[in-house]
Write an enzyme that holds these catalytic residues in place. Structure first.
Site, PDB file in Angstrom:
ATOM      1  N   ASP A 192     -53.260  29.468   7.638  1.00  0.00           N
ATOM      2  CA  ASP A 192     -53.516  30.906   7.477  1.00  0.00           C
ATOM      3  C   ASP A 192     -54.409  31.418   8.605  1.00  0.00           C
ATOM      4  O   ASP A 192     -54.164  32.486   9.172  1.00  0.00           O
ATOM      5  CB  ASP A 192     -54.230  31.187   6.143  1.00  0.00           C
ATOM      6  N   LYS A 217     -55.039  26.055  -3.554  1.00  0.00           N
ATOM      7  CA  LYS A 217     -55.422  25.743  -2.169  1.00  0.00           C
ATOM      8  C   LYS A 217     -56.706  24.910  -2.069  1.00  0.00           C
ATOM      9  O   LYS A 217     -56.830  24.078  -1.174  1.00  0.00           O
ATOM     10  CB  LYS A 217     -55.605  27.034  -1.368  1.00  0.00           C
ATOM     11  N   SER A 228     -42.826  34.181  -4.119  1.00  0.00           N
ATOM     12  CA  SER A 228     -43.115  33.696  -2.767  1.00  0.00           C
ATOM     13  C   SER A 228     -41.979  33.986  -1.782  1.00  0.00           C
ATOM     14  O   SER A 228     -40.800  33.813  -2.102  1.00  0.00           O
ATOM     15  CB  SER A 228     -43.358  32.183  -2.813  1.00  0.00           C
ATOM     16  N   GLY A 273     -64.324  42.139   2.503  1.00  0.00           N
ATOM     17  CA  GLY A 273     -63.972  41.133   1.492  1.00  0.00           C
ATOM     18  C   GLY A 273     -64.742  39.848   1.704  1.00  0.00           C
ATOM     19  O   GLY A 273     -65.194  39.556   2.827  1.00  0.00           O
ATOM     20  N   ALA A 274     -64.912  39.094   0.605  1.00  0.00           N
ATOM     21  CA  ALA A 274     -65.688  37.853   0.700  1.00  0.00           C
ATOM     22  C   ALA A 274     -65.050  36.744  -0.132  1.00  0.00           C
ATOM     23  O   ALA A 274     -65.716  35.791  -0.530  1.00  0.00           O
ATOM     24  CB  ALA A 274     -67.116  38.104   0.247  1.00  0.00           C
ATOM     25  N   ALA A 331     -59.535  34.608   1.205  1.00  0.00           N
ATOM     26  CA  ALA A 331     -58.823  35.151   2.361  1.00  0.00           C
ATOM     27  C   ALA A 331     -59.819  35.535   3.453  1.00  0.00           C
ATOM     28  O   ALA A 331     -59.612  35.262   4.645  1.00  0.00           O
ATOM     29  CB  ALA A 331     -57.988  36.351   1.939  1.00  0.00           C
ATOM     30  N   ASN A 360     -53.371  25.102   2.921  1.00  0.00           N
ATOM     31  CA  ASN A 360     -52.126  25.790   2.545  1.00  0.00           C
ATOM     32  C   ASN A 360     -50.889  25.024   2.993  1.00  0.00           C
ATOM     33  O   ASN A 360     -49.767  25.429   2.709  1.00  0.00           O
ATOM     34  CB  ASN A 360     -52.101  27.222   3.089  1.00  0.00           C
TER      35      ASN A 360
END
Ligand code: ATR
Length: 442
Positions: free
Chosen positions: A107, A71, A20, A131-132, A135, A92
Site C-alpha cells: 500500500d 492486515k 474487493s 487521519g490517524a 491507512a 497486505n
C-alpha cells in the site's frame, strides 16, 4: 482461462471480501500476460485466520493479498516481513516462497507510485495527512521514507494523531491542528467514501501549489477532491494507489514485471473519468448488470429510482398517483441533473427516463450512456409479478411490444446499444467495460 492441474492459485482474504476489486485487477493482468494462475477471493473470519494461513502453506497457495481486518494479525503469522510492513505494522501481501511466508506492505509504495504517475514527488515537501488510522500510518511511512521534509497529522481525535506521530520515531512528523502551508495534503480518513462528506474545507490555508490527494476511490472524485479542484489545486484520486498496490503485489507473487502498457490499460479500465449510465426498458436487467459493473470496477451503483424515492420520501407508485406521469418525469429529470454531476459511478436509469431527450443529451455530455436491449420474452420474464412498475400494470404482450416500438427511437439516442437478450449480467457488464476501454469518448 484454461485451468489445469498446473494452474497456480492466488487470492485475497478479508472479512468482508465480496466487494474487493483485487480479483478483477489480478485476473486482468494474468489474462494480459497469459499466465497460468488464477486469483479469487476467500472470505476468512478472524477466528479462522490461523487455519487459513496454515492452508496457504498446506495447499501451496502462491500468494495472497490481505485486506480488512486481517492486515495486522497476518504480520504475526508470516516468517519474514519487509521494511514497510514492519513500519506500518500491517501486511497486505503474502508471498509463499517454497513454504516460507514473506509479508509485504505494498500500500505504502503503491501510494508513492500513484503520485509519481501524476508527476508528484514528496521529497523535501511539507506534507499534511488527514487521519490517524491504519491507512494514515501507511501513507505517513511512505512519505517519510521518500524524503518528506515535514509531516503533520491532523485528526478528529488528536490523541490518536499524537500516538501515530510518536510511534514512527522520526523528528519530521508531529500531530497538527491544521494544514497551514501544506504542499501536499492527503486524505487518509474514510470520510467521503460513498458519501458527499469532506474531511477538510480550509483550502485557503494551503500553499498555492499544493497537490491534494485522496486514498478514497469510491466515488472516483470525492467531494474533498472536487472542492480542491474548484479552488484550482492539482488533485490525485485514490484509484492509482489501488492499482499500484496490486501491480507491486503481482510482481512479488509472480516475479514478472507488469508493463506500463498493462498499467495504462488498468487505469483505463478503472479510472472511470466518466460515469456509466444504463438505460433500457423495464426488465432488461439494468440493476443486475449495474451490480456486476459496480463489483468489477469498485464503483458505487446508484439506482435513479431509489435516488428519487430517497430524495422525495415517496415510492414510485405514490408519485405516479399523486403527480401523474408528467409530475414523475419532472422529478426524474431533476434527479438526473443531480446525478449527471457525479464522476465515476454507475447509474441505472428508470426505463422511461429516455422519453425526455434532454435527460440523455445531458448525461451524454459527461457519462457513457449504454442502452441495454432485451427481447420481449426476456422483458416479460423479468417483470412477471413485479408490482412496483406502474406503467406495466395489466399490460398484455402486444401492448408491451407497442411500448417498445414507441420508445425505440428514444433509446437509439444513447451512446452504445448492447443486446443483452442472451447474455448473463456478468457477460453484459464485461462487454460494457470492453466498450468503455475502446471508446474514443474516453
Ligand atoms: P483505517 O485503518 O482504514 O485508516 P481507522 O483506524 O478506523 O481506519 O481510521 C479511520 C480514520 O478516519 C481515523 O483517523 C478517524 O478519525 P478518529 O481517529 O477521530 O476516529 C477518521 N474518521 C472516520 N470518520 C470520520 C469522520 N466522520 N470525521 C472525521 N474523521 C473521521
Amino acid at each position: 482461462m484454461n485451468i489445469t492441474a498446473k494452474t497456480l492459485p492466488l487470492g485475497v482474504i478479508g472479512h468482508p471480501v465480496a466487494h474487493s476489486v483485487s480479483p478483477e485487477i489480478h485476473n486482468f493482468i494474468l489474462d494480459c500476460l497469459e499466465m497460468n494462475y488464477f486469483y479469487c477471493a476467500y472470505h476468512v473470519l478472524p477466528e479462522n485466520l490461523p487455519d487459513a494461513i496454515r492452508g496457504v502453506r498446506a495447499l501451496g497457495i502462491r500468494g495472497l493479498n490481505v485486506t480488512i481486518p486481517h492486515k495486522e494479525e497476518v504480520l504475526r503469522l508470516c516468517d519474514e516481513v519487509d521494511n514497510y510492513a514492519m513500519k506500518t505494522g500491517a501486511v497486505n501481501t503474502v508471498v509463499n516462497r517454497a513454504g516460507r511466508l514473506m509479508g509485504y506492505n505494498t500500500d505504502a509504495p503503491g501510494f508513492i507510485a500513484s503520485l509519481a504517475r501524476s508527476g508528484v514527488s514528496v521529497g523535501g515537501k511539507n506534507v499534511v495527512i488527514l487521519g490517524a488510522g491504519g491507512a494514515a500510518r501507511g501513507v505517513a511511512s511512505a512519505v517519510l521514507e521518500n524524503g518528506a521534509a515535514k509531516v503533520g497529522i491532523v485528526n478528529r481525535t488528536r490523541s490518536r494523531a499524537e500516538h501515530l506521530a510518536n510511534s514512527l520515531h522520526d523528528c519530521r512528523i508531529s500531530a497538527a491542528d491544521g494544514a497551514e502551508g501544506a504542499q501536499i495534503l492527503i486524505n487518509a480518513t474514510s470520510v467521503g467514501m460513498k458519501s458527499d462528506a469532506t474531511p477538510f474545507t480550509d483550502f485557503d490555508s494551503l500553499a498555492p501549489d499544493c497537490v491534494v490527494c485522496d486514498i478514497v476511490f469510491c466515488p472516483r472524485e470525492t467531494a474533498f477532491l472536487g472542492l480542491a479542484a474548484k479552488k484550482g489545486f492539482k488533485t490525485v484520486g485514490g484509484i492509482g494507489m489501488l492499482i499500484y498496490q496490486a501491480v507491486i503485489a503481482f510482481e512479488l507473487f509472480t516475479q514478472t514485471k507488469v508493463s506500463d502498457d498493462i498499467i495504462e490499460k488498468l487505469f483505463r479500465r478503472l479510472e472511470m473519468n466518466r460515469s456509466i449510465v444504463l438505460t433500457g426498458f423495464m426488465g432488461c436487467g439494468k440493476s443486475a448488470v449495474g451490480r456486476e459493473l459496480a463489483q468489477m470496477t469498485g464503483c458505487e451503483l446508484i439506482d435513479c429510482d431509489d435516488y428519487i424515492v430517497k430524495t422525495t420520501g415517496m415510492t414510485i407508485p405514490e408519485i405516479f398517483d399523486k403527480e401523474g406521469e408528467s409530475g414523475f418525469r419532472d422529478i426524474e429529470s431533476r434527479c438526473i441533473r443531480e446525478l449527471s454531476r457525479l464522476r465515476g459511478v454507475i447509474i441505472s436509469l428508470g426505463g422511461g427516463a429516455v422519453l425526455r431527450r434532454e435527460n440523455i443529451d445531458l448525461l451524454r455530455e459527461s457519462c457513457y450512456v449504454f442502452r441495454l436491449k432485451a427481447d420481449v420474452e426476456k422483458i416479460l420474464r423479468n417483470t412477471a409479478g413485479d408490482t412496483n412498475r406502474p406503467l406495466l400494470k395489466g399490460k398484455s404482450r402486444p401492448e408491451i411490444e407497442a411500448m417498445l416500438d414507441y420508445r425505440e427511437p428514444y433509446y437509439s439516442n444513447c451512446d452504445y446499444t448492447i443486446d443483452v437478450s442472451n447474455m448473463y449480467p456478468n457477460q453484459s457488464a464485461k462487454k460494457i467495460i470492453d466498450t468503455v476501454m475502446n471508446s474514443d469518448k474516453f
